[in-house]
Write a protein that holds these residues in place. Structure first.
Motif, PDB file in Angstrom:
ATOM      1  N   SER A 323      40.157  40.610  27.839  1.00 30.89           N
ATOM      2  CA  SER A 323      40.101  39.522  28.818  1.00 30.89           C
ATOM      3  C   SER A 323      41.311  38.608  28.649  1.00 30.89           C
ATOM      4  O   SER A 323      42.098  38.757  27.707  1.00 30.89           O
ATOM      5  CB  SER A 323      38.822  38.707  28.640  1.00 30.89           C
ATOM      6  OG  SER A 323      38.786  38.132  27.330  1.00 30.89           O
ATOM      7  N   PHE A 324      41.452  37.671  29.574  1.00 32.90           N
ATOM      8  CA  PHE A 324      42.474  36.626  29.448  1.00 32.90           C
ATOM      9  C   PHE A 324      41.861  35.331  29.956  1.00 32.90           C
ATOM     10  O   PHE A 324      41.501  35.228  31.124  1.00 32.90           O
ATOM     11  CB  PHE A 324      43.736  36.968  30.256  1.00 32.90           C
ATOM     12  CG  PHE A 324      44.896  36.060  29.914  1.00 32.90           C
ATOM     13  CD1 PHE A 324      45.854  36.455  29.001  1.00 32.90           C
ATOM     14  CD2 PHE A 324      45.009  34.794  30.477  1.00 32.90           C
ATOM     15  CE1 PHE A 324      46.916  35.615  28.666  1.00 32.90           C
ATOM     16  CE2 PHE A 324      46.051  33.948  30.149  1.00 32.90           C
ATOM     17  CZ  PHE A 324      47.009  34.371  29.245  1.00 32.90           C
ATOM     18  N   HIS A 325      41.706  34.387  29.076  1.00 33.21           N
ATOM     19  CA  HIS A 325      41.065  33.096  29.392  1.00 33.21           C
ATOM     20  C   HIS A 325      39.672  33.325  29.987  1.00 33.21           C
ATOM     21  O   HIS A 325      39.241  32.613  30.886  1.00 33.21           O
ATOM     22  CB  HIS A 325      41.939  32.290  30.356  1.00 33.21           C
ATOM     23  CG  HIS A 325      41.606  30.828  30.386  1.00 33.21           C
ATOM     24  ND1 HIS A 325      42.025  29.939  29.423  1.00 33.21           N
ATOM     25  CD2 HIS A 325      40.876  30.090  31.257  1.00 33.21           C
ATOM     26  CE1 HIS A 325      41.584  28.732  29.705  1.00 33.21           C
ATOM     27  NE2 HIS A 325      40.874  28.795  30.798  1.00 33.21           N
ATOM     28  N   GLY A 326      39.017  34.378  29.495  1.00 37.47           N
ATOM     29  CA  GLY A 326      37.676  34.688  29.963  1.00 37.47           C
ATOM     30  C   GLY A 326      37.619  35.578  31.196  1.00 37.47           C
ATOM     31  O   GLY A 326      36.551  36.058  31.570  1.00 37.47           O
ATOM     32  N   VAL A 327      38.760  35.809  31.851  1.00 35.25           N
ATOM     33  CA  VAL A 327      38.806  36.645  33.055  1.00 35.25           C
ATOM     34  C   VAL A 327      38.900  38.109  32.643  1.00 35.25           C
ATOM     35  O   VAL A 327      39.731  38.483  31.806  1.00 35.25           O
ATOM     36  CB  VAL A 327      40.003  36.264  33.941  1.00 35.25           C
ATOM     37  CG1 VAL A 327      40.068  37.177  35.180  1.00 35.25           C
ATOM     38  CG2 VAL A 327      39.905  34.808  34.364  1.00 35.25           C
ATOM     39  N   GLU A 332      34.891  39.025  40.101  1.00 39.81           N
ATOM     40  CA  GLU A 332      35.108  38.544  41.456  1.00 39.81           C
ATOM     41  C   GLU A 332      36.139  37.418  41.472  1.00 39.81           C
ATOM     42  O   GLU A 332      36.265  36.662  40.499  1.00 39.81           O
ATOM     43  CB  GLU A 332      33.799  38.063  42.068  1.00 39.81           C
ATOM     44  CG  GLU A 332      32.806  39.189  42.318  1.00 39.81           C
ATOM     45  CD  GLU A 332      31.573  38.717  43.074  1.00 39.81           C
ATOM     46  OE1 GLU A 332      31.471  37.492  43.327  1.00 39.81           O
ATOM     47  OE2 GLU A 332      30.726  39.562  43.414  1.00 39.81           O
ATOM     48  N   LYS A 333      36.845  37.318  42.585  1.00 35.91           N
ATOM     49  CA  LYS A 333      37.936  36.360  42.711  1.00 35.91           C
ATOM     50  C   LYS A 333      37.477  34.935  42.447  1.00 35.91           C
ATOM     51  O   LYS A 333      38.130  34.193  41.703  1.00 35.91           O
ATOM     52  CB  LYS A 333      38.551  36.462  44.113  1.00 35.91           C
ATOM     53  CG  LYS A 333      39.633  35.421  44.389  1.00 35.91           C
ATOM     54  CD  LYS A 333      40.146  35.526  45.813  1.00 35.91           C
ATOM     55  CE  LYS A 333      41.199  34.453  46.104  1.00 35.91           C
ATOM     56  NZ  LYS A 333      41.678  34.539  47.512  1.00 35.91           N
ATOM     57  N   GLU A 334      36.370  34.536  43.044  1.00 36.48           N
ATOM     58  CA  GLU A 334      35.906  33.154  42.911  1.00 36.48           C
ATOM     59  C   GLU A 334      35.593  32.810  41.462  1.00 36.48           C
ATOM     60  O   GLU A 334      35.938  31.735  40.972  1.00 36.48           O
ATOM     61  CB  GLU A 334      34.668  32.922  43.784  1.00 36.48           C
ATOM     62  CG  GLU A 334      34.916  32.973  45.277  1.00 36.48           C
ATOM     63  CD  GLU A 334      35.140  34.383  45.800  1.00 36.48           C
ATOM     64  OE1 GLU A 334      34.836  35.351  45.053  1.00 36.48           O
ATOM     65  OE2 GLU A 334      35.624  34.538  46.941  1.00 36.48           O
ATOM     66  N   GLU A 335      34.954  33.728  40.753  1.00 35.93           N
ATOM     67  CA  GLU A 335      34.609  33.478  39.354  1.00 35.93           C
ATOM     68  C   GLU A 335      35.864  33.400  38.490  1.00 35.93           C
ATOM     69  O   GLU A 335      35.978  32.527  37.612  1.00 35.93           O
ATOM     70  CB  GLU A 335      33.682  34.581  38.837  1.00 35.93           C
ATOM     71  CG  GLU A 335      33.223  34.355  37.399  1.00 35.93           C
ATOM     72  CD  GLU A 335      32.297  35.451  36.895  1.00 35.93           C
ATOM     73  OE1 GLU A 335      31.896  35.399  35.719  1.00 35.93           O
ATOM     74  OE2 GLU A 335      31.989  36.371  37.701  1.00 35.93           O
ATOM     75  N   ALA A 336      36.812  34.306  38.726  1.00 39.78           N
ATOM     76  CA  ALA A 336      38.054  34.303  37.955  1.00 39.78           C
ATOM     77  C   ALA A 336      38.837  33.013  38.192  1.00 39.78           C
ATOM     78  O   ALA A 336      39.359  32.402  37.248  1.00 39.78           O
ATOM     79  CB  ALA A 336      38.902  35.519  38.328  1.00 39.78           C
ATOM     80  N   ASP A 337      38.910  32.589  39.449  1.00 41.75           N
ATOM     81  CA  ASP A 337      39.642  31.358  39.771  1.00 41.75           C
ATOM     82  C   ASP A 337      38.984  30.145  39.116  1.00 41.75           C
ATOM     83  O   ASP A 337      39.655  29.242  38.613  1.00 41.75           O
ATOM     84  CB  ASP A 337      39.719  31.171  41.281  1.00 41.75           C
ATOM     85  CG  ASP A 337      40.497  29.944  41.666  1.00 41.75           C
ATOM     86  OD1 ASP A 337      41.660  29.811  41.256  1.00 41.75           O
ATOM     87  OD2 ASP A 337      39.936  29.072  42.373  1.00 41.75           O
ATOM     88  N   THR A 338      37.660  30.128  39.093  1.00 36.90           N
ATOM     89  CA  THR A 338      36.942  29.009  38.463  1.00 36.90           C
ATOM     90  C   THR A 338      37.236  28.936  36.969  1.00 36.90           C
ATOM     91  O   THR A 338      37.450  27.857  36.421  1.00 36.90           O
ATOM     92  CB  THR A 338      35.421  29.160  38.692  1.00 36.90           C
ATOM     93  OG1 THR A 338      35.160  29.161  40.098  1.00 36.90           O
ATOM     94  CG2 THR A 338      34.669  28.013  38.039  1.00 36.90           C
ATOM     95  N   ARG A 357      47.696  31.119  39.230  1.00 34.68           N
ATOM     96  CA  ARG A 357      47.431  29.759  38.776  1.00 34.68           C
ATOM     97  C   ARG A 357      48.459  29.402  37.708  1.00 34.68           C
ATOM     98  O   ARG A 357      48.764  30.221  36.833  1.00 34.68           O
ATOM     99  CB  ARG A 357      46.021  29.597  38.234  1.00 34.68           C
ATOM    100  CG  ARG A 357      45.017  29.299  39.353  1.00 34.68           C
ATOM    101  CD  ARG A 357      43.769  28.635  38.855  1.00 34.68           C
ATOM    102  NE  ARG A 357      42.939  28.138  39.947  1.00 34.68           N
ATOM    103  CZ  ARG A 357      43.028  26.922  40.460  1.00 34.68           C
ATOM    104  NH1 ARG A 357      43.937  26.073  39.966  1.00 34.68           N
ATOM    105  NH2 ARG A 357      42.228  26.536  41.429  1.00 34.68           N
ATOM    106  N   VAL A 358      48.963  28.159  37.807  1.00 29.84           N
ATOM    107  CA  VAL A 358      50.056  27.718  36.942  1.00 29.84           C
ATOM    108  C   VAL A 358      49.652  26.444  36.214  1.00 29.84           C
ATOM    109  O   VAL A 358      49.052  25.551  36.806  1.00 29.84           O
ATOM    110  CB  VAL A 358      51.345  27.470  37.756  1.00 29.84           C
ATOM    111  CG1 VAL A 358      52.485  27.033  36.840  1.00 29.84           C
ATOM    112  CG2 VAL A 358      51.732  28.717  38.534  1.00 29.84           C
TER     113      VAL A 358
END
Length: 600
Positions: A323-327, A332-338, A357-358
């Motif tokens: 994973s990376f930062h929990g992703v 799903e996109k929404e969960e990863a973005d959150t 995301r930066v």
């Protein structure tokens, strides 16, 4: 008869006790008086001295040995060793794990049966500390119990030191490291103290005479220590026999099996964000070569000039990829973005293709590529200043209708390329940048949905003087073309073209003058000033309907309203135009078409 000092049985002819060295006291000898003698009736028996209490029953040596032995037993079941690699903790092992084996990364690791002696020996010492106080006739039996108990405790110390040295030594030359935990240190100390107390009991109970010759205390201590050392070593060697007979359970064997480089699948349990900045040597422990490649792995990395991890690319199957930062993969996109949004604050959304995301403070960028709304690739890297500036421009372009309308003059062609609704939004975003709030619900809803908008100033309190020259000119240009696209034009306009004069003198000074000229394409030119004087303001107004035209200057909207075809009133919406005379004539003053100034 018995010694009144140590309780040992004496011969009648002895004048000095060979065991304790004290003179034999025959006064009031119970035997001479025909009384039975027992160790209980003695002033101080050898057992009482061995219990370190001199007759007191508060704390005895045997009680201390029991407590210390139980402490050692409890420690056996606690984590004794910590295994780590490249600074990351992997697992801990208790005494049971090491004795009977354990499972690591789906592999069964064999145990070291001899390690169980660290549990068995303290238990033996604990059991030997029980029993009734012995009489003088039982001194040999009592002394033997002390010897065996002390030897078991000391043998446990020797074995604990041996196993600790063996385990830590097996890790030398490998990426693994073994740390002795506090429980193991406490186990060693408890056994050592128990052995010391038992040895003191042995010393107190040992005979002080041999072959009719009295022995010194030093001689007794040395003889007792040598006997105890020999017995302890013998017990330790016997306990190691199972290990010697079973070479397959050598500690170094399973240390090697736990090396990450031989089990690259353990990356599935790693969050690669933790590896950013890791050295090349640390990553080699996971099997990565000096180019950042790990064969048959879903991860590749890039090292910077200092040999530290600076970029990471993750792809592949969700069960194997880290994973990376929990992703994770297939998230799903929404969960990863959150998950990313709590640290990486700037979002660049590319729709169904993916998003980035930066972290604004460091320009660290995480990009997620998508397929059917699920994460299929994660890339981490630090953007250069140029890349960061370019991304900011792209983000602004997606958030604003006219991203740089506050920094340059817009061209008529780029404004005309948009429809009337886009122009409405683009014109008002000039004011929204400065915190203006909007009464029109459509505009309020739109700007409230923008991440950059912070409305704090009510519309009727907004001061257009905060606008710069670019913003004023662009607002006027956008308004003119917006009205034109809305379909209003001079053909439907009922008001007369020409000069209008105010019916009163503004400020009691001069008569106000307004000249309206048809420009075609739904617009008219409006010149404001006083009669016989210079023109103070010249603007292009857009015809809204048959009796209304409107222009915006300096961020202020001025509406011209005709009553019939010859009466004109101008109403200013907002702050000042920067001139008190202009403010007065646009403040609801009435004008009429003047025939004498409109002769052709």
């Amino acid at each position: 008869m018995y010694c009144r000092n140590c309780g040992k049985e004496l011969k009648e002819e002895w004048e000095i006790c060979p065991y304790c060295g004290k003179a034999v006291n025959r006064s009031n000898d119970p035997e001479k008086n025909g009384e039975a003698v027992s160790s209980k009736e003695s002033v101080q028996t050898g057992e009482e001295k061995a219990d370190l209490t001199s007759g007191s029953k508060k704390v005895t040596g045997r009680l201390l040995i029991k407590i210390l032995s139980l402490v050692a037993v409890v420690c056996f079941f606690c984590p004794l060793y910590l295994f780590s690699c490249a600074g990351r903790e992997l697992f801990t092992l208790s005494g049971l794990d090491i004795t009977f084996g354990f499972e690591y990364m789906s592999e069964e690791m064999e145990g070291i049966l001899s390690f169980g002696a660290l549990l068995l020996l303290p238990l033996i010492a604990f059991l030997l500390s029980f029993g009734k106080k012995n009489t003088a006739e039982d001194s040999k039996k009592r002394n033997l119990k002390h010897y065996i108990g002390a030897a078991c405790s000391f043998a446990a110390v020797l074995l604990a030191l041996y196993f600790s040295a063996t385990l830590t030594g097996s890790a030398d030359g490998t990426p693994l490291s073994v740390t002795v935990e506090f429980a193991m240190i406490l186990l060693i100390m408890a056994n050592l103290l128990a052995a010391a107390i038992a040895f003191y009991q042995i010393f107190l109970c040992s005979p002080r005479e041999k072959n009719g010759k009295q022995l010194s205390k030093a001689s007794v201590g040395i003889r007792s220590a040598l006997k105890l050392a020999g017995l302890s070593i013998l017990i330790a060697v016997i306990c190691l026999i199972p290990t010697a007979a079973t070479p397959s359970v050598d500690p170094g064997e399973y240390l090697e099996e736990t090396e990450p480089e031989e089990e690259p699948a353990n990356l599935a349990d790693v969050d690669m964000e933790d590896m950013i900045g890791a050295t090349m040597e640390e990553m080699e422990a996971y099997g990565f070569d000096d180019t950042g490649i790990l064969e048959d792995s879903p991860v590749s990395i890039v090292y910077d000039d200092n040999g530290k991890v600076s970029e990471v690319i993750i792809e592949g199957d969700a069960d194997e990829a880290p994973s990376f930062h929990g992703v994770t993969m297939d998230m799903e996109k929404e969960e990863a973005d959150t998950l990313l949004s709590d640290t990486y604050d700037i979002l660049q959304d590319s729709g169904d293709v993916g998003f980035s995301r930066v972290k604004s403070e460091t320009r660290e960028c995480v990009t997620c590529a998508l397929e059917e709304g699920l994460v299929k690739l994660i890339e981490y890297r630090t953007l250069t200043e140029e890349e960061y500036a370019e991304m900011q421009d792209e983000i602004n372009a997606s958030l604003y209708i006219f991203p740089d309308s506050d920094k340059r003059y817009l061209t008529e062609d780029e404004v005309r390329a948009l429809d009337a609704h886009q122009l409405l939004l683009g014109r008002n975003e000039i004011f929204a940048r400065h915190g203006r709030m909007f009464d029109m619900q459509e505009l309020a809803d739109y700007f409230n949905s923008q991440p950059w908008y912070n409305g704090t100033i009510p519309a009727d309190q907004f001061d257009s003087s905060v606008l710069n020259d670019h913003e004023r000119a662009n607002a006027d240009l956008i308004k003119r073309i917006e009205d034109e696209k809305n379909g209003t034009g001079s053909a439907a306009f009922a008001g007369k073209m020409g000069v209008y004069c105010s019916t009163t003198q503004p400020g009691g000074i001069e008569t106000g003058r307004v000249e309206v000229t048809d420009l075609g394409n739904g617009s008219v030119q409006v010149d404001l000033g006083w009669l016989g004087g210079a023109v103070l303001l010249s603007e292009t107004a857009q015809v809204l309907d048959s009796s209304t035209a409107e222009f915006t200057t300096y961020g202020i909207t001025v509406t011209l309203i005709w009553s019939g075809d010859s009466n004109l009133t101008m109403i200013r919406n907002g702050g000042s135009l920067g001139d008190s005379y202009l403010d007065e004539i646009t403040g609801g003053l009435n004008f009429v078409w003047a025939a004498e100034f409109n002769q052709r």
